[in-house]
Write an enzyme that holds these catalytic residues in place. Structure first.
Site, PDB file in Angstrom:
ATOM      1  N   TYR A 161     -11.487   7.127 -13.261  1.00 36.76           N
ATOM      2  CA  TYR A 161     -11.615   5.795 -12.658  1.00 36.76           C
ATOM      3  C   TYR A 161     -12.576   4.686 -13.339  1.00 36.76           C
ATOM      4  O   TYR A 161     -12.171   3.995 -13.488  1.00 36.76           O
ATOM      5  CB  TYR A 161     -12.530   6.272 -11.382  1.00 36.76           C
ATOM      6  CG  TYR A 161     -12.829   5.391 -10.259  1.00 36.76           C
ATOM      7  CD1 TYR A 161     -11.995   4.668  -9.626  1.00 36.76           C
ATOM      8  CD2 TYR A 161     -14.196   4.976  -9.980  1.00 36.76           C
ATOM      9  CE1 TYR A 161     -11.943   3.791  -8.673  1.00 36.76           C
ATOM     10  CE2 TYR A 161     -14.186   3.959  -9.135  1.00 36.76           C
ATOM     11  CZ  TYR A 161     -13.572   3.404  -8.357  1.00 36.76           C
ATOM     12  OH  TYR A 161     -13.762   2.334  -7.515  1.00 36.76           O
ATOM     13  N   THR A 169      -5.089   6.610   0.207  1.00 35.92           N
ATOM     14  CA  THR A 169      -6.336   6.746   1.323  1.00 35.92           C
ATOM     15  C   THR A 169      -6.194   5.776   2.438  1.00 35.92           C
ATOM     16  O   THR A 169      -7.093   5.905   3.144  1.00 35.92           O
ATOM     17  CB  THR A 169      -7.349   6.520   0.462  1.00 35.92           C
ATOM     18  OG1 THR A 169      -7.211   5.366  -0.296  1.00 35.92           O
ATOM     19  CG2 THR A 169      -7.644   7.756  -0.329  1.00 35.92           C
ATOM     20  N   ASP A 195       0.708  -1.164   0.000  1.00 37.09           N
ATOM     21  CA  ASP A 195      -0.096  -0.022   0.138  1.00 37.09           C
ATOM     22  C   ASP A 195       0.772   1.110   0.168  1.00 37.09           C
ATOM     23  O   ASP A 195       1.814   1.376   0.546  1.00 37.09           O
ATOM     24  CB  ASP A 195      -0.867  -0.255   1.331  1.00 37.09           C
ATOM     25  CG  ASP A 195      -2.218   0.702   1.155  1.00 37.09           C
ATOM     26  OD1 ASP A 195      -3.327   0.207   1.213  1.00 37.09           O
ATOM     27  OD2 ASP A 195      -2.203   1.868   0.637  1.00 37.09           O
ATOM     28  N   LYS A 236      -3.089   6.139 -13.924  1.00 36.45           N
ATOM     29  CA  LYS A 236      -1.866   5.372 -13.990  1.00 36.45           C
ATOM     30  C   LYS A 236      -1.743   4.301 -12.826  1.00 36.45           C
ATOM     31  O   LYS A 236      -1.431   3.197 -13.199  1.00 36.45           O
ATOM     32  CB  LYS A 236      -0.678   6.446 -13.444  1.00 36.45           C
ATOM     33  CG  LYS A 236       0.653   6.060 -13.848  1.00 36.45           C
ATOM     34  CD  LYS A 236       1.449   7.085 -13.509  1.00 36.45           C
ATOM     35  CE  LYS A 236       2.850   6.831 -13.812  1.00 36.45           C
ATOM     36  NZ  LYS A 236       3.814   7.989 -13.212  1.00 36.45           N
ATOM     37  N   LYS A 253     -10.696   1.451 -14.608  1.00 31.35           N
ATOM     38  CA  LYS A 253     -11.083   0.306 -14.032  1.00 31.35           C
ATOM     39  C   LYS A 253     -11.737  -0.742 -15.372  1.00 31.35           C
ATOM     40  O   LYS A 253     -11.317  -1.823 -15.363  1.00 31.35           O
ATOM     41  CB  LYS A 253     -12.356   0.327 -13.260  1.00 31.35           C
ATOM     42  CG  LYS A 253     -11.892   0.944 -11.630  1.00 31.35           C
ATOM     43  CD  LYS A 253     -11.239  -0.375 -10.855  1.00 31.35           C
ATOM     44  CE  LYS A 253     -10.989   0.088  -9.602  1.00 31.35           C
ATOM     45  NZ  LYS A 253     -10.169  -0.835  -8.703  1.00 31.35           N
ATOM     46  N   ARG A 289       4.361 -14.384 -13.792  1.00 32.94           N
ATOM     47  CA  ARG A 289       5.730 -14.799 -13.619  1.00 32.94           C
ATOM     48  C   ARG A 289       5.681 -16.067 -12.512  1.00 32.94           C
ATOM     49  O   ARG A 289       6.384 -16.991 -12.915  1.00 32.94           O
ATOM     50  CB  ARG A 289       6.500 -13.698 -13.119  1.00 32.94           C
ATOM     51  CG  ARG A 289       7.930 -13.906 -13.117  1.00 32.94           C
ATOM     52  CD  ARG A 289       8.661 -12.472 -13.280  1.00 32.94           C
ATOM     53  NE  ARG A 289       9.964 -12.548 -12.934  1.00 32.94           N
ATOM     54  CZ  ARG A 289      10.674 -11.417 -12.895  1.00 32.94           C
ATOM     55  NH1 ARG A 289      10.328 -10.351 -12.874  1.00 32.94           N
ATOM     56  NH2 ARG A 289      12.154 -11.494 -12.596  1.00 32.94           N
ATOM     57  N   VAL A 306       2.019   0.462  -6.521  1.00 32.78           N
ATOM     58  CA  VAL A 306       2.049  -0.394  -7.367  1.00 32.78           C
ATOM     59  C   VAL A 306       2.238  -0.029  -8.828  1.00 32.78           C
ATOM     60  O   VAL A 306       2.331  -0.842  -9.673  1.00 32.78           O
ATOM     61  CB  VAL A 306       0.662  -1.239  -7.480  1.00 32.78           C
ATOM     62  CG1 VAL A 306       0.366  -2.027  -6.349  1.00 32.78           C
ATOM     63  CG2 VAL A 306      -0.519  -0.220  -7.510  1.00 32.78           C
TER      64      VAL A 306
HETATM   65  O1  LIG Z   1     -15.783  -0.040  -3.952  1.00 36.24           O
HETATM   66  C1  LIG Z   1     -14.955  -0.078  -4.852  1.00 36.24           C
HETATM   67  O2  LIG Z   1     -15.251   0.020  -6.039  1.00 36.24           O
HETATM   68  C2  LIG Z   1     -13.594  -0.151  -4.526  1.00 36.24           C
HETATM   69  O3  LIG Z   1     -13.331  -0.978  -3.204  1.00 36.24           O
HETATM   70  C3  LIG Z   1     -12.016  -0.916  -2.657  1.00 36.24           C
HETATM   71  O4  LIG Z   1     -11.787   0.566  -2.234  1.00 36.24           O
HETATM   72  P1  LIG Z   1     -11.918   0.902  -0.745  1.00 36.24           P
HETATM   73  O5  LIG Z   1     -11.331   0.106   0.194  1.00 36.24           O
HETATM   74  O6  LIG Z   1     -13.461   1.184  -0.702  1.00 36.24           O
HETATM   75  O7  LIG Z   1     -11.261   2.494  -0.803  1.00 36.24           O
HETATM   76  P2  LIG Z   1      -9.790   2.879   0.027  1.00 36.24           P
HETATM   77  O8  LIG Z   1     -10.209   2.609   1.437  1.00 36.24           O
HETATM   78  O9  LIG Z   1      -9.579   4.195  -0.572  1.00 36.24           O
HETATM   79  O10 LIG Z   1      -8.938   1.761  -0.256  1.00 36.24           O
HETATM   80  C4  LIG Z   1      -7.805   1.963  -1.532  1.00 36.24           C
HETATM   81  C5  LIG Z   1      -6.473   1.411  -0.875  1.00 36.24           C
HETATM   82  O11 LIG Z   1      -5.574   1.603  -2.006  1.00 36.24           O
HETATM   83  C6  LIG Z   1      -4.424   2.139  -1.444  1.00 36.24           C
HETATM   84  N1  LIG Z   1      -3.719   2.726  -2.734  1.00 36.24           N
HETATM   85  C7  LIG Z   1      -4.336   3.778  -3.395  1.00 36.24           C
HETATM   86  C8  LIG Z   1      -3.870   4.302  -4.653  1.00 36.24           C
HETATM   87  C9  LIG Z   1      -2.641   3.842  -4.982  1.00 36.24           C
HETATM   88  O12 LIG Z   1      -1.952   4.450  -5.943  1.00 36.24           O
HETATM   89  N2  LIG Z   1      -2.139   2.976  -4.174  1.00 36.24           N
HETATM   90  C10 LIG Z   1      -2.684   2.381  -3.049  1.00 36.24           C
HETATM   91  O13 LIG Z   1      -2.022   1.357  -2.563  1.00 36.24           O
HETATM   92  C11 LIG Z   1      -5.082   3.100  -0.512  1.00 36.24           C
HETATM   93  O14 LIG Z   1      -3.811   3.750   0.282  1.00 36.24           O
HETATM   94  C12 LIG Z   1      -5.925   2.317   0.247  1.00 36.24           C
HETATM   95  O15 LIG Z   1      -5.578   1.720   1.121  1.00 36.24           O
HETATM   96  C13 LIG Z   1     -11.009  -1.158  -3.682  1.00 36.24           C
HETATM   97  O16 LIG Z   1      -9.744  -1.090  -3.098  1.00 36.24           O
HETATM   98  C14 LIG Z   1     -11.116  -0.649  -5.071  1.00 36.24           C
HETATM   99  O17 LIG Z   1     -10.299  -0.889  -5.740  1.00 36.24           O
HETATM  100  C15 LIG Z   1     -12.723  -0.766  -5.474  1.00 36.24           C
HETATM  101  O18 LIG Z   1     -12.599  -0.069  -6.723  1.00 36.24           O
END
Ligand SMILES: O=C(O)[C@H]1O[C@H](OP(=O)(O)OP(=O)(O)OC[C@H]2O[C@@H](n3ccc(=O)[nH]c3=O)[C@H](O)[C@@H]2O)[C@H](O)[C@@H](O)[C@@H]1O
Length: 322
Positions: A261, A153, A149, A207, A265, A222, A175
């Protein structure tokens, strides 16, 4: 030339002069040497030692793969019960096949209460709302979990209760950069989900969806891991069909504010299916609709948390489109 010819004729003559000039093959070893080596083996119980050695070696190699996957205490149980002649074994199906683990009873090899093989699983976005609950489930199921992560968020607070767990690892990593890990399964969740967050930096959002998904699919290919993409109901855009079936292709504006978004997706889904068809990666896609629950931020910006926040702070709920 002349000299060579001369030498050859000299050699010829020498051969002629040698008494008994016939081809004499290398003399065979004395036939008595075979019984002598067998005698050597039997003397001083050498054969017995060899057999005991082979037995110990093969026992080790049979038990070793099972024991290396267990924690120290479980390994101890495994050894004790296998020595005492426990009668159950768990055999896993091939990774490429259905992935369902079959329990088979075979006498005295692996202890009874082991359940299925422990998996090593990567969860990207595992510090987020949905991801952290998934991690809890996987840990409770007995698997090893590595969370990747970048904390855009997500919060460490969502995972802090797992920090002492030897089956849990947390890596701060974005990632969009490749990473190499040996894993059995990949749950790819990394992506901001709330409109407030994904519109904050739309280029980064797309991205993450494209590069991030490519990197994780590359890793899955892989190492031969199974891959799950969390997609979204947003792939339907402003749907013309209600309710939306999986077969519905959606109605998405490709140049709108939300398209980083929505289209991100959709591209992630395309990549997932192309890796499946082209490279044989075993994949799953889950289109998540509106979710809510513990660990969701009150200012998340999604519909349910918006309602709750409005009722909480002003006892009035507004319905607006974001
Ligand atoms: O309901 C959905 O459609 C979404 O549900 C979840 O999202 P959610 O857990 O609700 O959202 P966040 O609490 O914002 O979690 C996203 C996570 O991804 C991480 N993140 C975000 C952006 C990034 O570039 N890299 C990354 O690791 C954030 O730090 C966070 O931990 C999934 O993580 C999403 O892929 C999905 O699209």
């Amino acid at each position: 030339m002349k000299q060579l010819h001369k030498q050859a004729s000299v050699n010829y003559r020498r051969d002629e002069e040698m008494p008994g000039n016939q081809y004499s093959p290398k003399t065979l070893k004395h036939p008595r040497s075979l019984p002598r080596s067998i005698n050597y083996l039997f003397r001083e119980q050498r054969l017995l030692f060899v057999l005991v050695g082979v037995l110990i070696g093969s026992t080790f190699f049979i038990l070793q793969p099972t024991l290396s996957r267990l924690g120290p205490s479980e390994a101890r149980t495994a050894v004790t019960s296998s020595l005492s002649g426990s009668s159950s074994v768990v055999q896993s199906s091939n990774r490429g096949s259905s992935g369902i683990f079959q329990r088979r009873s075979v006498s005295g090899r692996v202890p009874a209460d082991l359940g299925r093989r422990r998996l090593r699983i990567v969860v990207t976005g595992g510090a987020g709302f949905v991801g952290s609950h998934l991690v809890d489930k996987l840990i409770a199921r007995g698997d090893e979990v590595i969370v990747i992560d970048n904390f855009f968020t997500g919060r460490k607070d969502n995972l802090v209760h797992l920090f002492g767990n030897p089956r849990f690892e947390l890596i701060r990593h974005d990632v969009v950069e490749p990473i190499l890990l040996e894993v059995d399964q990949i749950y790819h969740l990394a992506c901001p989900a709330s409109p407030v967050h994904y519109k904050y930096n739309p280029v980064k959002t797309i991205k993450t969806n494209v590069m991030g998904t490519l990197n994780m699919l590359g890793l899955a290919k892989r190492v031969g891991a199974r891959f799950l993409l969390t997609s979204t109901s947003e792939v339907y855009g402003d749907p013309l069909e209600h309710p939306q079936k999986e077969t519905y292709w959606g109605n998405v504006n490709p140049i709108g504010e939300r398209s980083c978004y929505d289209e991100g997706k959709r591209t992630a889904e395309t990549l997932t299916m192309d890796y499946h068809r082209g490279a044989g990666v075993e994949v799953r896609i889950a289109r998540i609709f509106n979710t809510y629950g513990p660990r969701m931020c009150l200012d998340d910006g999604r519909v349910v948390s918006n309602f709750v926040a409005q009722v909480w702070f002003s006892s009035l709920a507004h319905v607006t489109s974001i």
